[in-house]
Design an enzyme around this catalytic site. Structure first.
Site, PDB file in Angstrom:
ATOM      1  N   PRO A   1      -7.605   7.645  -4.372  1.00  6.08           N
ATOM      2  CA  PRO A   1      -9.038   7.342  -4.380  1.00  6.08           C
ATOM      3  C   PRO A   1      -9.535   6.987  -2.980  1.00  6.08           C
ATOM      4  O   PRO A   1      -8.889   6.218  -2.272  1.00  6.08           O
ATOM      5  CB  PRO A   1      -9.141   6.136  -5.317  1.00  6.08           C
ATOM      6  CG  PRO A   1      -7.767   5.580  -5.437  1.00  6.08           C
ATOM      7  CD  PRO A   1      -6.809   6.679  -5.144  1.00  6.08           C
TER       8      PRO A   1
ATOM      9  N   ARG B   1       0.822  -1.208   0.000  1.00  9.15           N
ATOM     10  CA  ARG B   1       0.000   0.000   0.000  1.00  9.15           C
ATOM     11  C   ARG B   1       0.859   1.262   0.000  1.00  9.15           C
ATOM     12  O   ARG B   1       0.518   2.258  -0.648  1.00  9.15           O
ATOM     13  CB  ARG B   1      -0.936  -0.013   1.216  1.00  9.15           C
ATOM     14  CG  ARG B   1      -1.931   1.125   1.222  1.00  9.15           C
ATOM     15  CD  ARG B   1      -3.067   0.873   2.202  1.00  9.15           C
ATOM     16  NE  ARG B   1      -3.976   2.003   2.252  1.00  9.15           N
ATOM     17  CZ  ARG B   1      -4.165   2.752   3.343  1.00  9.15           C
ATOM     18  NH1 ARG B   1      -3.505   2.484   4.470  1.00  9.15           N
ATOM     19  NH2 ARG B   1      -5.002   3.763   3.318  1.00  9.15           N
TER      20      ARG B   1
ATOM     21  N   ASP C   1       8.294   8.603  -6.103  1.00  6.25           N
ATOM     22  CA  ASP C   1       9.494   9.391  -5.802  1.00  6.25           C
ATOM     23  C   ASP C   1       9.818   9.385  -4.311  1.00  6.25           C
ATOM     24  O   ASP C   1      10.574  10.237  -3.835  1.00  6.25           O
ATOM     25  CB  ASP C   1       9.310  10.843  -6.270  1.00  6.25           C
ATOM     26  CG  ASP C   1       8.279  11.575  -5.426  1.00  6.25           C
ATOM     27  OD1 ASP C   1       7.451  10.900  -4.754  1.00  6.25           O
ATOM     28  OD2 ASP C   1       8.295  12.813  -5.396  1.00  6.25           O
TER      29      ASP C   1
ATOM     30  N   HIS D   1       0.526   4.381  -2.575  1.00 11.78           N
ATOM     31  CA  HIS D   1       0.352   5.776  -2.153  1.00 11.78           C
ATOM     32  C   HIS D   1       1.510   6.647  -2.637  1.00 11.78           C
ATOM     33  O   HIS D   1       1.325   7.812  -2.955  1.00 11.78           O
ATOM     34  CB  HIS D   1       0.222   5.864  -0.628  1.00 11.78           C
ATOM     35  CG  HIS D   1      -1.151   5.526  -0.134  1.00 11.78           C
ATOM     36  ND1 HIS D   1      -1.754   6.165   0.926  1.00 11.78           N
ATOM     37  CD2 HIS D   1      -2.055   4.615  -0.565  1.00 11.78           C
ATOM     38  CE1 HIS D   1      -2.966   5.651   1.126  1.00 11.78           C
ATOM     39  NE2 HIS D   1      -3.170   4.706   0.246  1.00 11.78           N
TER      40      HIS D   1
ATOM     41  N   HIS E   1      -6.120  -5.994  -2.664  1.00 12.77           N
ATOM     42  CA  HIS E   1      -6.877  -6.149  -1.413  1.00 12.77           C
ATOM     43  C   HIS E   1      -7.077  -7.617  -1.040  1.00 12.77           C
ATOM     44  O   HIS E   1      -7.810  -7.919  -0.108  1.00 12.77           O
ATOM     45  CB  HIS E   1      -8.212  -5.393  -1.504  1.00 12.77           C
ATOM     46  CG  HIS E   1      -8.024  -3.900  -1.545  1.00 12.77           C
ATOM     47  ND1 HIS E   1      -9.016  -3.017  -1.898  1.00 12.77           N
ATOM     48  CD2 HIS E   1      -6.943  -3.137  -1.257  1.00 12.77           C
ATOM     49  CE1 HIS E   1      -8.550  -1.773  -1.836  1.00 12.77           C
ATOM     50  NE2 HIS E   1      -7.291  -1.819  -1.450  1.00 12.77           N
ATOM     51  N   THR E   2      -6.432  -8.517  -1.749  1.00 10.59           N
ATOM     52  CA  THR E   2      -6.384  -9.922  -1.345  1.00 10.59           C
ATOM     53  C   THR E   2      -5.474 -10.114  -0.137  1.00 10.59           C
ATOM     54  O   THR E   2      -5.532 -11.147   0.530  1.00 10.59           O
ATOM     55  CB  THR E   2      -5.891 -10.820  -2.505  1.00 10.59           C
ATOM     56  OG1 THR E   2      -5.796 -12.161  -2.039  1.00 10.59           O
ATOM     57  CG2 THR E   2      -4.507 -10.413  -2.994  1.00 10.59           C
TER      58      THR E   2
ATOM     59  N   VAL F   1       0.884   9.942  -5.684  1.00 11.28           N
ATOM     60  CA  VAL F   1       1.091  11.336  -5.299  1.00 11.28           C
ATOM     61  C   VAL F   1       2.497  11.751  -5.729  1.00 11.28           C
ATOM     62  O   VAL F   1       3.476  11.212  -5.216  1.00 11.28           O
ATOM     63  CB  VAL F   1       0.915  11.527  -3.770  1.00 11.28           C
ATOM     64  CG1 VAL F   1       1.032  12.995  -3.409  1.00 11.28           C
ATOM     65  CG2 VAL F   1      -0.424  10.966  -3.309  1.00 11.28           C
TER      66      VAL F   1
ATOM     67  N   ASN G   1      -3.171   8.836   5.809  1.00  6.70           N
ATOM     68  CA  ASN G   1      -1.937   8.384   6.472  1.00  6.70           C
ATOM     69  C   ASN G   1      -2.184   7.559   7.710  1.00  6.70           C
ATOM     70  O   ASN G   1      -1.389   6.712   8.044  1.00  6.70           O
ATOM     71  CB  ASN G   1      -1.160   9.586   6.962  1.00  6.70           C
ATOM     72  CG  ASN G   1      -1.767  10.154   8.229  1.00  6.70           C
ATOM     73  OD1 ASN G   1      -2.860   9.825   8.602  1.00  6.70           O
ATOM     74  ND2 ASN G   1      -1.059  10.973   8.888  1.00  6.70           N
TER      75      ASN G   1
HETATM   76  C1  HEM Z   1      -8.899   1.359  -6.260  1.00  5.76           C
HETATM   77  C2  HEM Z   1      -8.803   2.265  -5.310  1.00  5.76           C
HETATM   78  C3  HEM Z   1      -8.368   1.947  -3.909  1.00  5.76           C
HETATM   79  C4  HEM Z   1      -8.982   2.353  -2.779  1.00  5.76           C
HETATM   80  C5  HEM Z   1     -10.227   3.211  -2.691  1.00  5.76           C
HETATM   81  C6  HEM Z   1      -8.243   1.800  -1.666  1.00  5.76           C
HETATM   82  C7  HEM Z   1      -8.544   2.030  -0.346  1.00  5.76           C
HETATM   83  C8  HEM Z   1      -7.960   1.367   0.717  1.00  5.76           C
HETATM   84  C9  HEM Z   1      -8.317   1.531   2.102  1.00  5.76           C
HETATM   85  C10 HEM Z   1      -9.346   2.520   2.630  1.00  5.76           C
HETATM   86  C11 HEM Z   1      -7.581   0.662   2.832  1.00  5.76           C
HETATM   87  C12 HEM Z   1      -7.678   0.396   4.326  1.00  5.76           C
HETATM   88  C13 HEM Z   1      -6.779   1.254   5.136  1.00  5.76           C
HETATM   89  C14 HEM Z   1      -7.054   1.014   6.597  1.00  5.76           C
HETATM   90  O1  HEM Z   1      -8.180   1.288   7.030  1.00  5.76           O
HETATM   91  O2  HEM Z   1      -6.150   0.535   7.321  1.00  5.76           O
HETATM   92  C15 HEM Z   1      -6.747  -0.052   1.905  1.00  5.76           C
HETATM   93  C16 HEM Z   1      -5.861  -1.029   2.264  1.00  5.76           C
HETATM   94  C17 HEM Z   1      -4.966  -1.591   1.404  1.00  5.76           C
HETATM   95  N1  HEM Z   1      -4.795  -1.246   0.077  1.00  5.76           N
HETATM   96 FE1  HEM Z   1      -6.037  -0.173  -1.056  1.00  5.76          FE
HETATM   97  N2  HEM Z   1      -7.206   1.075  -2.145  1.00  5.76           N
HETATM   98  C18 HEM Z   1      -7.230   1.147  -3.513  1.00  5.76           C
HETATM   99  C19 HEM Z   1      -6.298   0.594  -4.373  1.00  5.76           C
HETATM  100  C20 HEM Z   1      -5.181  -0.086  -3.959  1.00  5.76           C
HETATM  101  C21 HEM Z   1      -4.065  -0.428  -4.810  1.00  5.76           C
HETATM  102  C22 HEM Z   1      -3.945  -0.019  -6.276  1.00  5.76           C
HETATM  103  C23 HEM Z   1      -3.188  -1.111  -4.042  1.00  5.76           C
HETATM  104  C24 HEM Z   1      -1.844  -1.679  -4.408  1.00  5.76           C
HETATM  105  C25 HEM Z   1      -1.525  -2.076  -5.620  1.00  5.76           C
HETATM  106  C26 HEM Z   1      -3.771  -1.217  -2.720  1.00  5.76           C
HETATM  107  C27 HEM Z   1      -3.222  -1.915  -1.682  1.00  5.76           C
HETATM  108  C28 HEM Z   1      -3.767  -1.993  -0.421  1.00  5.76           C
HETATM  109  C29 HEM Z   1      -3.282  -2.889   0.615  1.00  5.76           C
HETATM  110  C30 HEM Z   1      -2.197  -3.939   0.454  1.00  5.76           C
HETATM  111  C31 HEM Z   1      -4.022  -2.622   1.764  1.00  5.76           C
HETATM  112  C32 HEM Z   1      -3.867  -3.277   3.135  1.00  5.76           C
HETATM  113  C33 HEM Z   1      -2.962  -2.419   4.000  1.00  5.76           C
HETATM  114  C34 HEM Z   1      -2.707  -3.007   5.369  1.00  5.76           C
HETATM  115  O3  HEM Z   1      -2.727  -4.223   5.533  1.00  5.76           O
HETATM  116  O4  HEM Z   1      -2.450  -2.216   6.296  1.00  5.76           O
HETATM  117  N3  HEM Z   1      -4.955  -0.561  -2.705  1.00  5.76           N
HETATM  118  N4  HEM Z   1      -6.991   0.399   0.633  1.00  5.76           N
HETATM  119  C1  LIG Z   2       0.805   8.440  12.090  1.00  6.08           C
HETATM  120  C2  LIG Z   2       0.546   9.833  11.701  1.00  6.08           C
HETATM  121  O1  LIG Z   2       1.400  10.504  11.144  1.00  6.08           O
HETATM  122  N1  LIG Z   2      -0.670  10.299  11.969  1.00  6.08           N
HETATM  123  C3  LIG Z   2      -1.114  11.637  11.591  1.00  6.08           C
HETATM  124  C4  LIG Z   2      -2.058  11.577  10.413  1.00  6.08           C
HETATM  125  O2  LIG Z   2      -2.706  12.787  10.141  1.00  6.08           O
HETATM  126  C5  LIG Z   2      -3.463  13.272  11.211  1.00  6.08           C
HETATM  127  C6  LIG Z   2      -4.289  14.455  10.738  1.00  6.08           C
HETATM  128  O3  LIG Z   2      -3.492  15.388  10.061  1.00  6.08           O
HETATM  129  C7  LIG Z   2      -2.510  13.583  12.388  1.00  6.08           C
HETATM  130  O4  LIG Z   2      -3.230  14.082  13.493  1.00  6.08           O
HETATM  131  C8  LIG Z   2      -1.796  12.292  12.790  1.00  6.08           C
HETATM  132  O5  LIG Z   2      -0.829  12.532  13.793  1.00  6.08           O
END
Ligand code: HEM
Ligand SMILES: CC(=O)N[C@H]1CO[C@H](CO)[C@@H](O)[C@@H]1O
Ligand SMILES: *[C@@H]1O[C@H](CO)[C@@H](O)[C@H](O)[C@H]1NC(C)=O
Ligand SMILES: *[C@@H]1O[C@H](CO)[C@@H](O)[C@H](O)[C@H]1NC(C)=O
Ligand SMILES: *[C@@H]1O[C@H](CO)[C@@H](O)[C@H](O)[C@H]1NC(C)=O
Length: 327
Positions: A162, A63, A75, A67, A192-193, A71, A95
């Site tokens: 997104p 992830r 880089d 990210h 997301h697998t 953005v 973040n």
């Molecule tokens: C299509 C649009 C996408 C959206 C809206 C999205 C959104 C999110 C969100 C909201 C989370 C959960 C974060 C949390 O609550 O901890 C997440 C997790 C994750 N995303 Fe996405 N994502 C997208 C695409 C992608 C892409 C393109 C990748 C990588 C190629 C990716 C990889 C991951 C991974 C691996 C996690 C799990 C992170 C963890 O285990 O902490 N996502 N994503």
């Molecule tokens: C881990 C971390 O950097 N958390 C920051 C994410 O952004 C919020 C809102 O700007 C901060 O309050 C957190 O400290």
């Protein structure tokens, strides 16, 4: 006479195209073969160690790379800390749920020891994401290297990521801006697998989908039993609890994510949205029941594409010594 004029016109045109194409042309799989021949091996060795101690970091590394690339291009800007007067990307809302920064710094330190001032943080992160997938039993692929690190990270630019509430039109637009198409969208969503999500990332689907904030204000496209299950895990104000995005195999890179999407049991509205277009829907339904090797091949191709988004090469940017601060 006429053909001479044509040549005179074509030569400058051709060099213009060469110049425009040169940023990605300068990445290459052999980039460090002379300056740091063991770079990939060092990363892989560290990754094996890190994930054997903390297997749940595979998702976060993948992830982080996503990210980073969305953005300012890939880089390393996602890795920079805020400075007095500037709030960095990692301090913006998306973040809160990024992890793994310490491990990236650890891998980078190993590379600095082996080959000082040579391997960029952007390349380190690209390799870590690749190896995270492979170590989760997913595919591997050759990574072109030579990305350089940016010097800028602005929190306000994370609006290019997104949000989980996005519908398909919004997702398509945000991917297209990065040169990624409909196929890349459905394939890369398959990331997301692996990994987890915080309750706060899905609470609107469970409790406040349209802003009414009552118990019937739910995402109507979330399957009823799964809704009940998620509600029993996530209270409306819970910001700490995490859920597996691919329950049962969230540490294994496989096709079961598509099975959950097909059953409307995916974590995010954005995952569900893949069912609302005929191409992405067909991809989800096909891979809900196998075709793993095709998905692996597609995922490798789309990751290579994402890893090339707006990269800095040549004399642009720098090679950071530490990933969290510019030199
Ligand atoms: C299509 C649009 C996408 C959206 C809206 C999205 C959104 C999110 C969100 C909201 C989370 C959960 C974060 C949390 O609550 O901890 C997440 C997790 C994750 N995303 Fe996405 N994502 C997208 C695409 C992608 C892409 C393109 C990748 C990588 C190629 C990716 C990889 C991951 C991974 C691996 C996690 C799990 C992170 C963890 O285990 O902490 N996502 N994503
Ligand atoms: C881990 C971390 O950097 N958390 C920051 C994410 O952004 C919020 C809102 O700007 C901060 O309050 C957190 O400290
Ligand atoms: C984002 O923040 C930076 C630094 O504060 C500022 O220079 C830039 O104009 C802002 N961009 C937008 C789109 O608001
Ligand atoms: C529901 O969402 C709306 C608008 O997004 C917000 O103003 C409100 O505070 C939320 N209600 C609850 C109970 O979280
Ligand atoms: C509860 O939410 C539903 C769905 O959004 C809405 O139609 C309804 O008016 C809301 N009820 C109240 C009492 O706010």
């Amino acid at each position: 006479m006429e053909s001479r004029a044509l040549v005179l016109l074509l030569v400058p045109l051709a060099s213009l195209f060469l110049l425009l194409g040169s940023t990605s042309a300068q990445l290459s799989v052999n980039y460090y073969s002379k300056t740091c021949p063991n770079a990939e091996e060092i990363v892989r060795k560290e990754m094996i160690q890190i994930l054997s101690v903390a297997p749940s970091l595979a998702g976060p590394f993948l992830r982080l790379h996503f990210h980073d690339c969305f953005v300012r291009g890939c880089d390393g800007s996602v890795l920079l800390d805020s400075t007095p007067g500037n709030k960095a990307e990692k301090k913006a809302l998306p973040n809160l749920t990024l992890r793994g920064f310490g491990s990236v710094e650890r891998v980078k330190a190993k590379l600095e020891k082996a080959c000082p001032n040579t391997v960029s943080c952007a390349d380190v992160l690209t390799l870590m994401a690749r190896d995270a997938v492979w170590l989760s039993k997913g595919p591997t692929w050759p990574v072109s290297l030579g990305r350089r690190d940016g010097r800028v990270s602005y929190a306000n630019e994370t609006d290019q990521l997104p949000p989980p509430q996005a519908d398909l039109t919004q997702l398509i637009r945000m991917f297209a801006v990065k040169g990624l198409d409909l196929k890349d969208l459905v394939v890369l969503s398959g990331a997301h697998t692996i990994g987890t999500a915080h309750c706060s990332s899905i609470s609107d689907r469970l409790y406040n989908f349209t802003g009414h904030g009552n118990l019937s204000d739910v995402d109507p496209f979330l399957e009823k039993h799964y809704l009940a299950k998620l509600r029993s895990t996530c209270s409306p104000t819970d910001t700490k609890t995490i859920i597996e995005m691919d329950p049962g195999s969230f540490k294994t890179f496989d096709t079961s994510y598509f099975n959950y999407v097909a059953k409307r049991r995916s974590a995010f509205h954005s995952d569900w949205a893949l069912l609302t277009d005929s191409f992405t829907r067909a991809y989800v339904l096909k891979h809900a029941n196998g075709f793993e090797s095709e998905f692996f091949q597609d995922f490798a191709e789309s990751m290579i594409k994402m890893g090339n988004v707006d990269v800095l090469t040549g004399s642009l940017g720098e090679i950071r010594k530490k990933c969290s601060i510019v030199n």
